[in-house]
Design a protein around this motif. Sequence first.
Motif, PDB file in Angstrom:
ATOM      1  N   PRO A 273       2.931   7.410   0.077  1.00 41.75           N
ATOM      2  CA  PRO A 273       4.295   7.589  -0.354  1.00 41.75           C
ATOM      3  C   PRO A 273       4.829   7.342  -1.947  1.00 41.75           C
ATOM      4  O   PRO A 273       3.980   6.650  -2.388  1.00 41.75           O
ATOM      5  N   PRO A 274       6.002   7.828  -1.924  1.00 42.34           N
ATOM      6  CA  PRO A 274       6.451   7.389  -3.639  1.00 42.34           C
ATOM      7  C   PRO A 274       6.573   5.917  -3.878  1.00 42.34           C
ATOM      8  O   PRO A 274       6.189   5.774  -4.872  1.00 42.34           O
ATOM      9  N   ASP A 275       6.668   5.245  -2.993  1.00 42.46           N
ATOM     10  CA  ASP A 275       6.944   3.836  -3.418  1.00 42.46           C
ATOM     11  C   ASP A 275       5.417   3.086  -3.627  1.00 42.46           C
ATOM     12  O   ASP A 275       5.164   2.002  -4.200  1.00 42.46           O
ATOM     13  N   MET A 276       4.468   3.977  -3.377  1.00 40.22           N
ATOM     14  CA  MET A 276       3.064   3.349  -3.340  1.00 40.22           C
ATOM     15  C   MET A 276       2.237   4.072  -4.239  1.00 40.22           C
ATOM     16  O   MET A 276       1.026   3.955  -4.645  1.00 40.22           O
ATOM     17  N   ARG A 277       2.764   5.055  -5.186  1.00 42.43           N
ATOM     18  CA  ARG A 277       2.145   5.962  -6.159  1.00 42.43           C
ATOM     19  C   ARG A 277       1.744   5.111  -7.292  1.00 42.43           C
ATOM     20  O   ARG A 277       2.344   4.229  -7.711  1.00 42.43           O
ATOM     21  N   ASN A 278       0.545   5.625  -7.697  1.00 38.24           N
ATOM     22  CA  ASN A 278      -0.132   5.048  -8.742  1.00 38.24           C
ATOM     23  C   ASN A 278      -0.625   3.693  -8.480  1.00 38.24           C
ATOM     24  O   ASN A 278      -1.229   2.987  -9.233  1.00 38.24           O
ATOM     25  N   VAL A 279      -0.413   3.146  -7.171  1.00 38.71           N
ATOM     26  CA  VAL A 279      -1.073   1.641  -6.783  1.00 38.71           C
ATOM     27  C   VAL A 279      -2.686   1.927  -6.466  1.00 38.71           C
ATOM     28  O   VAL A 279      -2.972   2.892  -5.813  1.00 38.71           O
ATOM     29  N   SER A 280      -3.194   1.098  -6.975  1.00 38.74           N
ATOM     30  CA  SER A 280      -4.737   1.027  -6.920  1.00 38.74           C
ATOM     31  C   SER A 280      -5.072   1.064  -5.380  1.00 38.74           C
ATOM     32  O   SER A 280      -4.711   0.352  -4.594  1.00 38.74           O
ATOM     33  N   LEU A 281      -5.998   1.954  -5.181  1.00 46.23           N
ATOM     34  CA  LEU A 281      -6.618   2.104  -3.923  1.00 46.23           C
ATOM     35  C   LEU A 281      -7.333   1.041  -3.407  1.00 46.23           C
ATOM     36  O   LEU A 281      -7.496   0.608  -2.180  1.00 46.23           O
ATOM     37  N   LEU A 282      -8.083   0.283  -4.367  1.00 43.13           N
ATOM     38  CA  LEU A 282      -8.686  -1.161  -4.288  1.00 43.13           C
ATOM     39  C   LEU A 282      -7.603  -2.028  -3.434  1.00 43.13           C
ATOM     40  O   LEU A 282      -8.091  -2.814  -2.741  1.00 43.13           O
ATOM     41  N   ALA A 283      -6.545  -2.073  -4.185  1.00 41.71           N
ATOM     42  CA  ALA A 283      -5.256  -3.020  -3.768  1.00 41.71           C
ATOM     43  C   ALA A 283      -4.717  -2.654  -2.580  1.00 41.71           C
ATOM     44  O   ALA A 283      -4.080  -3.594  -2.054  1.00 41.71           O
ATOM     45  N   ALA A 284      -4.906  -1.559  -2.240  1.00 42.45           N
ATOM     46  CA  ALA A 284      -4.255  -0.943  -0.939  1.00 42.45           C
ATOM     47  C   ALA A 284      -4.685  -1.708   0.386  1.00 42.45           C
ATOM     48  O   ALA A 284      -4.391  -1.528   1.308  1.00 42.45           O
ATOM     49  N   ALA A 285      -5.832  -2.185   0.114  1.00 43.63           N
ATOM     50  CA  ALA A 285      -6.483  -2.888   1.327  1.00 43.63           C
ATOM     51  C   ALA A 285      -5.598  -4.062   1.723  1.00 43.63           C
ATOM     52  O   ALA A 285      -5.625  -4.225   3.020  1.00 43.63           O
ATOM     53  N   ASP A 286      -4.704  -4.430   0.932  1.00 39.82           N
ATOM     54  CA  ASP A 286      -3.487  -5.532   1.317  1.00 39.82           C
ATOM     55  C   ASP A 286      -2.792  -5.024   2.282  1.00 39.82           C
ATOM     56  O   ASP A 286      -2.167  -5.730   3.181  1.00 39.82           O
ATOM     57  N   LEU A 287      -2.459  -3.706   2.455  1.00 39.84           N
ATOM     58  CA  LEU A 287      -1.777  -2.923   3.617  1.00 39.84           C
ATOM     59  C   LEU A 287      -2.289  -3.195   4.919  1.00 39.84           C
ATOM     60  O   LEU A 287      -1.481  -3.259   5.746  1.00 39.84           O
ATOM     61  N   THR A 288      -3.379  -3.557   4.968  1.00 39.68           N
ATOM     62  CA  THR A 288      -4.118  -3.845   6.479  1.00 39.68           C
ATOM     63  C   THR A 288      -3.458  -4.951   7.142  1.00 39.68           C
ATOM     64  O   THR A 288      -3.545  -5.037   8.174  1.00 39.68           O
ATOM     65  N   LEU A 289      -3.090  -5.976   6.349  1.00 41.84           N
ATOM     66  CA  LEU A 289      -2.249  -7.051   7.106  1.00 41.84           C
ATOM     67  C   LEU A 289      -1.027  -6.621   7.555  1.00 41.84           C
ATOM     68  O   LEU A 289      -0.707  -6.795   9.008  1.00 41.84           O
ATOM     69  N   GLY A 290      -0.332  -5.861   6.953  1.00 41.23           N
ATOM     70  CA  GLY A 290       0.771  -5.474   7.561  1.00 41.23           C
ATOM     71  C   GLY A 290       0.644  -4.332   8.920  1.00 41.23           C
ATOM     72  O   GLY A 290       1.205  -4.565   9.842  1.00 41.23           O
ATOM     73  N   CYS A 291      -0.410  -3.777   8.642  1.00 43.81           N
ATOM     74  CA  CYS A 291      -0.770  -2.850   9.903  1.00 43.81           C
ATOM     75  C   CYS A 291      -1.228  -3.476  11.076  1.00 43.81           C
ATOM     76  O   CYS A 291      -0.720  -3.242  12.147  1.00 43.81           O
ATOM     77  N   HIS A 292      -1.971  -4.508  10.559  1.00 39.24           N
ATOM     78  CA  HIS A 292      -2.715  -5.316  11.854  1.00 39.24           C
ATOM     79  C   HIS A 292      -1.357  -6.134  12.512  1.00 39.24           C
ATOM     80  O   HIS A 292      -1.305  -6.185  13.541  1.00 39.24           O
ATOM     81  N   GLN A 293      -0.567  -6.613  11.663  1.00 40.79           N
ATOM     82  CA  GLN A 293       0.773  -7.175  12.358  1.00 40.79           C
ATOM     83  C   GLN A 293       1.488  -6.422  13.174  1.00 40.79           C
ATOM     84  O   GLN A 293       1.880  -6.820  14.463  1.00 40.79           O
ATOM     85  N   ARG A 294       1.826  -5.109  12.482  1.00 42.25           N
ATOM     86  CA  ARG A 294       2.714  -4.296  13.420  1.00 42.25           C
ATOM     87  C   ARG A 294       1.747  -3.586  14.507  1.00 42.25           C
ATOM     88  O   ARG A 294       2.483  -3.858  15.698  1.00 42.25           O
ATOM     89  N   ALA A 295       0.777  -3.631  14.551  1.00 42.24           N
ATOM     90  CA  ALA A 295      -0.296  -3.243  15.723  1.00 42.24           C
ATOM     91  C   ALA A 295      -0.197  -4.448  16.639  1.00 42.24           C
ATOM     92  O   ALA A 295      -0.131  -4.165  17.788  1.00 42.24           O
ATOM     93  N   ALA A 296      -0.377  -5.776  16.186  1.00 40.09           N
ATOM     94  CA  ALA A 296      -0.468  -6.602  17.289  1.00 40.09           C
ATOM     95  C   ALA A 296       0.917  -7.029  17.824  1.00 40.09           C
ATOM     96  O   ALA A 296       1.009  -7.223  18.958  1.00 40.09           O
ATOM     97  N   GLY A 297       1.889  -6.829  16.905  1.00 41.92           N
ATOM     98  CA  GLY A 297       3.399  -6.861  17.285  1.00 41.92           C
ATOM     99  C   GLY A 297       3.586  -5.828  18.651  1.00 41.92           C
ATOM    100  O   GLY A 297       4.006  -6.297  19.754  1.00 41.92           O
TER     101      GLY A 297
END
Length: 370
Positions: A273-297
């Motif tokens: 999405p626009p707020d993630m534009r030009n963010v390195s795909l390698l650094a996007a792995a940090d998004l998994t923490l939020g995804c896991h937290q939301r999934a766990a919740g």
Amino acid sequence: MLELAQRMVFCALVCSVYARASCPPRCECSEAAHTVKCVSKDLRSVPAGIPGYTRNLFITGNHIGRIGPECFQGLDNVTNLSLSNNRISEVESHTFAGLRSLRYLDLSNNQLTSIHPEGFSVHNHSLRELNLSRALYNHSAVTDLAMSLRWSSLGSLQVLDLSGNGLIFLPLHIFAQLGRLRRLQLSNNSLVAIHNATFRGLERLEELDLTFNTLKSIPEEGLRELDDLPAASRLLLGDNPFTCTCAIEPLALWLNGSRGRVRDAEGLACAFPPDMRNVSLLAAADLTLGCHQRAAGADLALQTSYVFLGLVLGLVGLVFLFVLYLNRKGIKKRVNEARDACREVWEGYHYRYEMDSDPRLSQVSSCADA
């Protein structure tokens, strides 16, 4: 007699020299370079009379609609054949079978709509490179190509260029018979996904170019397909519109473990999405923490709701059983009354059945009623 023989030998030599020096009209021939060029001469067909010494044959920028096996007869020495930008729409069966030494074939920038299943068959499997960039005109050409790659005996092909053809998908097992392919160019297409068995059979593939496509992510199925390319040490994935939501997690984690294979991994970036534009795909792995937290919740909330629903249903059941216990006498009385009523109804039906089945009883009944 001797003089006649000398004249015949002389004529044969002259004819031989003339034949070797002949060149098709509107073409340029160089015997020293073993090259014939027929470039932008408004030709409607492959010219006849191409010298037999030809190794490099360039027939480009013309208006040739179809090519067949009769076009290249007697050209056993041709190793490089370029037919680019000719508006060719049809490749007939065994078109190049007579080119016994052919190693490089360029059909780029044409308008292929019909390819015979054995259109690319070459004697002794000599063909090493096939350039079909910007050559496929429509979807039927993609289907024909898939069939031709399976049937044309291209087991020695090492380089295949399919870039710039607007490909949205690749038919399954399209490359299954190309066991020696080392470089596959699929850039500048519109590929949206990599499915299971897309690259099945490419055991020796070293380079795969998937740049400038429309890949938003690569699911685990597609990543397994890439991992099944044991020799592929040069993977290119740049300039794809990757969408960095939770679905990008498998690709981001895979990239962090495959930097040596994905040569442009450092340059891969999120497009949406626009707020993630030009963010390195390698650094996007940090998004998994939020995804896991939301999934766990979400899982915890779902489990809590199930427990609460079970408690409520258990409580309702206990209340129902308690009410039945308090009203056990009344319930027993109503059950007996219902049983007696059913018995009376049954006996009435039984009596009427016996009356209807015996004519004498029915007459007595009618007389009694009178």
